[in-house]
Write an enzyme that holds these catalytic residues in place. Structure first.
Site, PDB file in Angstrom:
ATOM      1  N   GLU A 110      -6.741  17.725   6.288  1.00 39.93           N
ATOM      2  CA  GLU A 110      -5.535  16.904   6.210  1.00 39.93           C
ATOM      3  C   GLU A 110      -4.558  17.567   5.247  1.00 39.93           C
ATOM      4  O   GLU A 110      -4.949  18.331   4.358  1.00 39.93           O
ATOM      5  CB  GLU A 110      -5.882  15.498   5.714  1.00 39.93           C
ATOM      6  CG  GLU A 110      -6.797  14.737   6.664  1.00 39.93           C
ATOM      7  CD  GLU A 110      -6.934  13.257   6.299  1.00 39.93           C
ATOM      8  OE1 GLU A 110      -6.757  12.404   7.190  1.00 39.93           O
ATOM      9  OE2 GLU A 110      -7.234  12.960   5.137  1.00 39.93           O
ATOM     10  N   ASP A 116      -0.057   9.029   0.720  1.00 36.00           N
ATOM     11  CA  ASP A 116       0.402  10.406   0.506  1.00 36.00           C
ATOM     12  C   ASP A 116       1.883  10.549   0.127  1.00 36.00           C
ATOM     13  O   ASP A 116       2.743   9.915   0.753  1.00 36.00           O
ATOM     14  CB  ASP A 116       0.235  11.225   1.793  1.00 36.00           C
ATOM     15  CG  ASP A 116      -1.054  10.949   2.521  1.00 36.00           C
ATOM     16  OD1 ASP A 116      -1.915  10.239   1.991  1.00 36.00           O
ATOM     17  OD2 ASP A 116      -1.189  11.453   3.644  1.00 36.00           O
ATOM     18  N   ARG A 122      -2.463  16.854  12.548  1.00 31.53           N
ATOM     19  CA  ARG A 122      -1.468  16.141  11.737  1.00 31.53           C
ATOM     20  C   ARG A 122      -1.067  16.880  10.457  1.00 31.53           C
ATOM     21  O   ARG A 122      -1.692  17.836  10.054  1.00 31.53           O
ATOM     22  CB  ARG A 122      -1.980  14.746  11.376  1.00 31.53           C
ATOM     23  CG  ARG A 122      -3.314  14.678  10.674  1.00 31.53           C
ATOM     24  CD  ARG A 122      -3.724  13.201  10.505  1.00 31.53           C
ATOM     25  NE  ARG A 122      -4.977  13.040   9.832  1.00 31.53           N
ATOM     26  CZ  ARG A 122      -6.158  12.991  10.446  1.00 31.53           C
ATOM     27  NH1 ARG A 122      -6.245  13.110  11.760  1.00 31.53           N
ATOM     28  NH2 ARG A 122      -7.262  12.829   9.736  1.00 31.53           N
ATOM     29  N   ASP A 123       0.003  16.356   9.867  1.00 28.10           N
ATOM     30  CA  ASP A 123       0.484  16.723   8.529  1.00 28.10           C
ATOM     31  C   ASP A 123       1.101  18.126   8.460  1.00 28.10           C
ATOM     32  O   ASP A 123       0.610  19.006   7.725  1.00 28.10           O
ATOM     33  CB  ASP A 123      -0.654  16.587   7.494  1.00 28.10           C
ATOM     34  CG  ASP A 123      -1.374  15.247   7.599  1.00 28.10           C
ATOM     35  OD1 ASP A 123      -0.759  14.294   8.108  1.00 28.10           O
ATOM     36  OD2 ASP A 123      -2.553  15.155   7.194  1.00 28.10           O
ATOM     37  N   GLN A 148       3.921   7.702   2.200  1.00 28.01           N
ATOM     38  CA  GLN A 148       3.270   6.856   3.199  1.00 28.01           C
ATOM     39  C   GLN A 148       3.200   5.433   2.652  1.00 28.01           C
ATOM     40  O   GLN A 148       2.710   5.200   1.543  1.00 28.01           O
ATOM     41  CB  GLN A 148       1.851   7.365   3.469  1.00 28.01           C
ATOM     42  CG  GLN A 148       1.805   8.641   4.272  1.00 28.01           C
ATOM     43  CD  GLN A 148       2.156   8.394   5.731  1.00 28.01           C
ATOM     44  OE1 GLN A 148       1.352   7.890   6.492  1.00 28.01           O
ATOM     45  NE2 GLN A 148       3.366   8.759   6.119  1.00 28.01           N
ATOM     46  N   ASP A 162     -10.922  15.590   4.550  1.00 28.10           N
ATOM     47  CA  ASP A 162     -11.069  14.213   5.008  1.00 28.10           C
ATOM     48  C   ASP A 162     -12.469  13.674   4.709  1.00 28.10           C
ATOM     49  O   ASP A 162     -12.645  12.514   4.336  1.00 28.10           O
ATOM     50  CB  ASP A 162     -10.800  14.233   6.518  1.00 28.10           C
ATOM     51  CG  ASP A 162     -10.756  12.864   7.128  1.00 28.10           C
ATOM     52  OD1 ASP A 162     -10.434  11.920   6.404  1.00 28.10           O
ATOM     53  OD2 ASP A 162     -11.046  12.745   8.329  1.00 28.10           O
ATOM     54  N   TRP A 167       3.267   9.299  10.168  1.00 27.89           N
ATOM     55  CA  TRP A 167       2.319   9.793   9.187  1.00 27.89           C
ATOM     56  C   TRP A 167       2.907  10.984   8.435  1.00 27.89           C
ATOM     57  O   TRP A 167       4.073  11.312   8.583  1.00 27.89           O
ATOM     58  CB  TRP A 167       0.992  10.146   9.875  1.00 27.89           C
ATOM     59  CG  TRP A 167       0.199   8.921  10.271  1.00 27.89           C
ATOM     60  CD1 TRP A 167       0.628   7.617  10.263  1.00 27.89           C
ATOM     61  CD2 TRP A 167      -1.153   8.887  10.732  1.00 27.89           C
ATOM     62  NE1 TRP A 167      -0.381   6.790  10.682  1.00 27.89           N
ATOM     63  CE2 TRP A 167      -1.482   7.539  10.972  1.00 27.89           C
ATOM     64  CE3 TRP A 167      -2.125   9.875  10.956  1.00 27.89           C
ATOM     65  CZ2 TRP A 167      -2.750   7.155  11.427  1.00 27.89           C
ATOM     66  CZ3 TRP A 167      -3.381   9.497  11.409  1.00 27.89           C
ATOM     67  CH2 TRP A 167      -3.690   8.149  11.641  1.00 27.89           C
ATOM     68  N   SER A 168       2.030  11.653   7.687  1.00 26.96           N
ATOM     69  CA  SER A 168       2.523  12.604   6.682  1.00 26.96           C
ATOM     70  C   SER A 168       3.223  13.823   7.263  1.00 26.96           C
ATOM     71  O   SER A 168       2.993  14.221   8.404  1.00 26.96           O
ATOM     72  CB  SER A 168       1.362  13.049   5.800  1.00 26.96           C
ATOM     73  OG  SER A 168       0.998  11.949   5.006  1.00 26.96           O
ATOM     74  N   TRP A 178       0.834  -1.214   0.000  1.00 27.22           N
ATOM     75  CA  TRP A 178       0.000   0.000   0.000  1.00 27.22           C
ATOM     76  C   TRP A 178       0.861   1.252   0.000  1.00 27.22           C
ATOM     77  O   TRP A 178       1.805   1.369   0.777  1.00 27.22           O
ATOM     78  CB  TRP A 178      -0.873  -0.012   1.256  1.00 27.22           C
ATOM     79  CG  TRP A 178      -1.562   1.276   1.552  1.00 27.22           C
ATOM     80  CD1 TRP A 178      -1.052   2.353   2.225  1.00 27.22           C
ATOM     81  CD2 TRP A 178      -2.889   1.652   1.184  1.00 27.22           C
ATOM     82  NE1 TRP A 178      -1.976   3.361   2.297  1.00 27.22           N
ATOM     83  CE2 TRP A 178      -3.119   2.956   1.670  1.00 27.22           C
ATOM     84  CE3 TRP A 178      -3.918   0.999   0.485  1.00 27.22           C
ATOM     85  CZ2 TRP A 178      -4.327   3.630   1.485  1.00 27.22           C
ATOM     86  CZ3 TRP A 178      -5.123   1.675   0.312  1.00 27.22           C
ATOM     87  CH2 TRP A 178      -5.323   2.975   0.809  1.00 27.22           C
TER      88      TRP A 178
END
Ligand code: DQQ
Length: 548
Positions: free
Chosen positions: A216, A35, A161-162, A51, A249, A95-96, A32
C-alpha cells in the site's frame, strides 16, 4: 469534465471531556482520519489532503479526501472536502493518492477510485481555479479512469491502489508507481505517460519482492548522498541514492529500502545491505503507517507525513467521536554512512515551545528516578542526552536476541541490567502507577556495543482495553564516541520519540486515566545498576497549535 456530486459537509464539535485530544498533532474535530494524501507545497502554501470518513469514527465507510492548508506545517486551516465520490469510477470511495507539480507549474492529483464494480482504478484531478491560493475546488478529468485493471493486463482489481507522486525520466515521460500484489508478492506497478492523461503500463514493475503481501501507499524518491537537503522527485545521477517505501498491509508497518534506480531500464535495485520485507528498516518502530513524503522546495527539504492509528478499542473511539491523528511532519535525509534514513521533527515546531527548563551534568544514580518539573508535561517537548563513562559491565547480547521488539517486551522498564534501562517516564502519574517508559539498554555484542531503544506502554493506562504492545528498535550509534540522545514529543495520547538524533523513531498511542492534563508528569530514570550522567536535558511546554 466532472460535475461533482453535492459536497459532503465537514462537521465540527467535539464532545466535552476529551483528555486524549492532541494539542499540536494534526487531527480533526470528529470522525475517522487515516492516510495523508497529495501532500505538497504550491505557491508557498502547504496542502494536506487526507483520507476521511465523514460518517463516523470507524474505518468502515466511504472515504473522501479532506483538505487543510498551512503556512508552516504546524498550524492548519480546514477547507471543504476536495475529492469525493461523484462518478461511477469512484462511487465507492476516493482512496489514497499523490500530487505532482507539472512542467507548466500546475498541480495534478492522481488518486484511487473504487468504482461501481468495486474495482480499484486510478483517476486524475486538477484544481478548478489556480488563482485560488487554497485550491479548494478540484475537477476530475473526463479521461478517468486513467489506469484500470483489464483482462489483458491481469492486474488484480482489489489490489491496485495508491499512485505515487510522478517523476520525469530522461525521455521526458512521466512515471508513476501503483501498489499491488500477485499472490503474496508485493509489486510496484510502473506506468508512463507523455501528457499525464494517457498512461501506459510498463511490462515490468519498478520493483517487486516475494512474501511481502500487498504494497500500500508506495513512495519513491531520490535522496542526496551527502547532506541533509531534500531534492525534487525527478532527480537522478551519481549524487543520489533512491528510496522505495512500502506500507505492508499484512503487518501495518512502513518499510523502506535504499538503492539505485536505473531510469533507462526503469528498474529499482535495493542495496545488498537493505533488507526487504517486515524485518527491514522502518521509518518508525511504533504506530506509523501509510506515510507520504514530498519535496518542500521552499526550504529544500524532504518532509515525511504519516497516519498514527489509535490503540484504543473501537467502542472507545466511537464514544470519543474521533479516531486517528497525523504524526508531526519530519524532515529526513540519508545518514552519512548511507545505510539508513535519519528523521527529525520540522524546525517550525519549535515555535510552540514555552517555559523552558534545563538540567546539565546531573548524576543519575542506578535505581533512581528524578522529576523534571516541566509546566505542562501532557503537552511537551523534551531533549535529553546521556553520558555513559564505563561500558565494561554491559550485559552480553545473546546471539539469538535479534528481535528488538521481543527483547524490549522481555526486558521492560523494570528489568534491571548494568547499563539500563535508562530514559524517560512520560505521561506519568504522581505515584508512577501510570507511565510510558521510553528508554535505552546497552549490550556488549560480538565486536561492538549494541544499543536497544524501547517504548514500553505496559503501564501506560489503568484501562485494560487498549493495545499496550511494547515497541523496540536497535539504534545504529557508536556509543563509545557519542552521548546517547533522546527526544520525545508528548501530546496527551501520543508519545513520538527520536533516538540517537533521529536514527530510530518510535511512536506510541497511550490513554492514561490518572496522568491526564495537569496530573501528567515527566521523569528521568535509571533502572540499571550503574550510574550515568545526564549531560543535558531541555524541556518545554508546547503551546497549542491552531489546527482545523
Ligand atoms: N488506506 C486507503 C487505501 C490505502 C490504505 C483507503 C492504507 O488507499 O491502501 O483509506 O491505509
Amino acid at each position: 469534465m466532472d460535475l461533482q456530486a453535492s459536497r459532503p459537509v465537514v462537521e465540527s464539535s467535539a464532545s466535552a471531556n476529551q483528555p486524549y485530544r492532541t494539542g499540536f498533532h494534526f487531527q480533526l474535530p470528529k470522525n475517522w482520519i487515516n492516510d495523508p494524501n497529495g501532500v505538497m507545497v504550491y505557491k508557498g502554501v502547504y496542502h494536506l489532503f487526507y483520507q476521511y470518513n465523514p460518517n463516523g469514527a470507524v474505518v468502515e465507510g466511504i472515504k473522501i479526501w479532506g483538505h487543510s492548508t498551512s503556512n508552516d506545517l504546524v498550524n492548519w486551516t480546514p477547507h471543504e472536502p476536495a475529492i469525493y465520490p461523484s462518478e461511477p469510477y469512484d462511487t465507492n470511495g476516493c482512496w489514497s493518492g499523490s500530487a505532482t507539480i507539472l512542467l507548466d507549474d500546475k498541480p495534478a492529483i492522481l488518486y484511487t477510485g473504487v468504482d461501481s464494480q468495486n474495482r480499484q482504478v486510478q483517476n486524475l484531478a486538477f484544481p478548478k481555479n489556480l488563482s485560488d491560493p487554497y485550491l479548494v475546488e478540484w475537477i476530475k478529468s473526463d479521461k478517468n479512469p486513467v489506469m484500470q485493471p483489464t483482462i489483458k493486463n491481469r492486474i488484480n482489481a482489489s489490489s491496485f491502489r495508491d499512485p505515487t507522486t510522478a517523476w520525469l525520466g530522461p525521455d521526458v515521460q512521466w512515471r508513476v508507481i501503483v501498489g499491488s500484489k500477485v499472490d503474496r508478492r508485493g509489486l510496484a506497478i510502473l506506468y508512463k505517460s507523455k501528457d499525464f492523461v494517457n498512461w501506459f503500463r510498463s511490462e515490468t514493475p519498478l520493483h517487486s519482492a516475494n512474501d511481502t503481501g500487498m504494497w500500500e501507499c508506495p513512495d519513491f524518491f531520490p535522496v542526496l548522498v551527502v547532506g541533509q537537503n531534500g531534492v525534487d522527485t525527478s532527480l537522478n545521477g551519481p549524487f543520489f541514492k533512491h528510496v522505495l517505501k512500502v506500507s505492508l498491509d499484512e503487518t501495518g508497518h512502513d518499510l523502506y529500502t535504499i538503492g539505485s534506480y536505473d531510469n533507462i531500464k526503469d528498474i529499482y535495485t535495493p542495496d545488498k545491505i537493505s533488507v526487504e520485507g517486515d524485518l527491514g528498516s522502518r521509518y518508525d518502530y511504533g504506530k506509523y503507517y501509510a506515510s507520504k513524503s514530498f519535496f518542500d522546495c521552499v526550504k529544500n527539504q524532504r518532509i515525511l507525513t504519516a497516519w498514527i492509528n489509535e490503540s484504543s478499542s473501537v467502542a472507545d473511539d466511537v464514544k470519543k467521536g474521533w479516531s486517528g491523528v497525523h504524526a508531526i511532519p519530519r524532515k529526513f535525509w540519508l545518514a552519512e554512512n548511507g545505510k539508513q534514513l535519519v528523521q527529525w521533527p520540522i524546525s517550525e515546531l519549535q515555535k510552540l515551545r514555552a517555559n523552558h527548563i534545563s538540567l546539565a551534568n546531573k548524576l543519575l544514580e542506578g535505581g533512581s528516578v528524578i522529576k523534571v518539573s516541566v509546566v505542562t508535561a501532557a503537552q511537551a517537548d523534551v531533549e535529553v542526552s546521556f553520558e555513559i563513562k564505563d561500558l565494561d559491565n554491559a550485559e552480553v547480547l545473546e546471539p539469538s536476541w535479534t528481535n528488538p521488539r521481543f527483547l524490549c517486551s522481555q526486558k521492560g522498564a523494570s528489568v534491571k541490567s548494568s547499563l539500563g534501562p535508562f530514559g524517560l517516564l512520560v505521561l506519568a502519574s504522581d505515584d508512577l502507577k501510570e507511565n510510558t517508559a521510553v528508554f535505552f539498554r546497552i549490550f556488549k555484542g560480538n565486536n561492538s556495543y549494541v544499543v536497544l531503544m524501547c517504548s514500553d506502554q505496559s503501564s501506560s493506562s489503568l484501562n485494560q482495553d487498549n493495545d499496550k504492545t511494547t515497541y523496540g528498535a536497535f539504534l545504529d550509534v557508536d556509543i563509545r564516541q557519542q552521548k546517547l540522545s533522546l527526544r520525545s514529543l508528548m501530546d496527551h495520547s501520543i508519545v513520538e520519540s527520536f533516538g540517537g538524533g533521529g536514527k530510530a523513531c518510535i511512536t506510541s498511542r497511550v490513554y492514561p486515566t490518572l496522568a491526564i492534563n495537569e496530573a501528567a508528569h515527566l521523569y528521568a530514570f535509571n533502572n540499571g545498576t550503574q550510574s550515568l550522567n545526564i549531560a543535558a536535558l531541555n524541556a518545554w511546554t508546547m503551546n497549542t497549535a491552531n489546527i482545523n
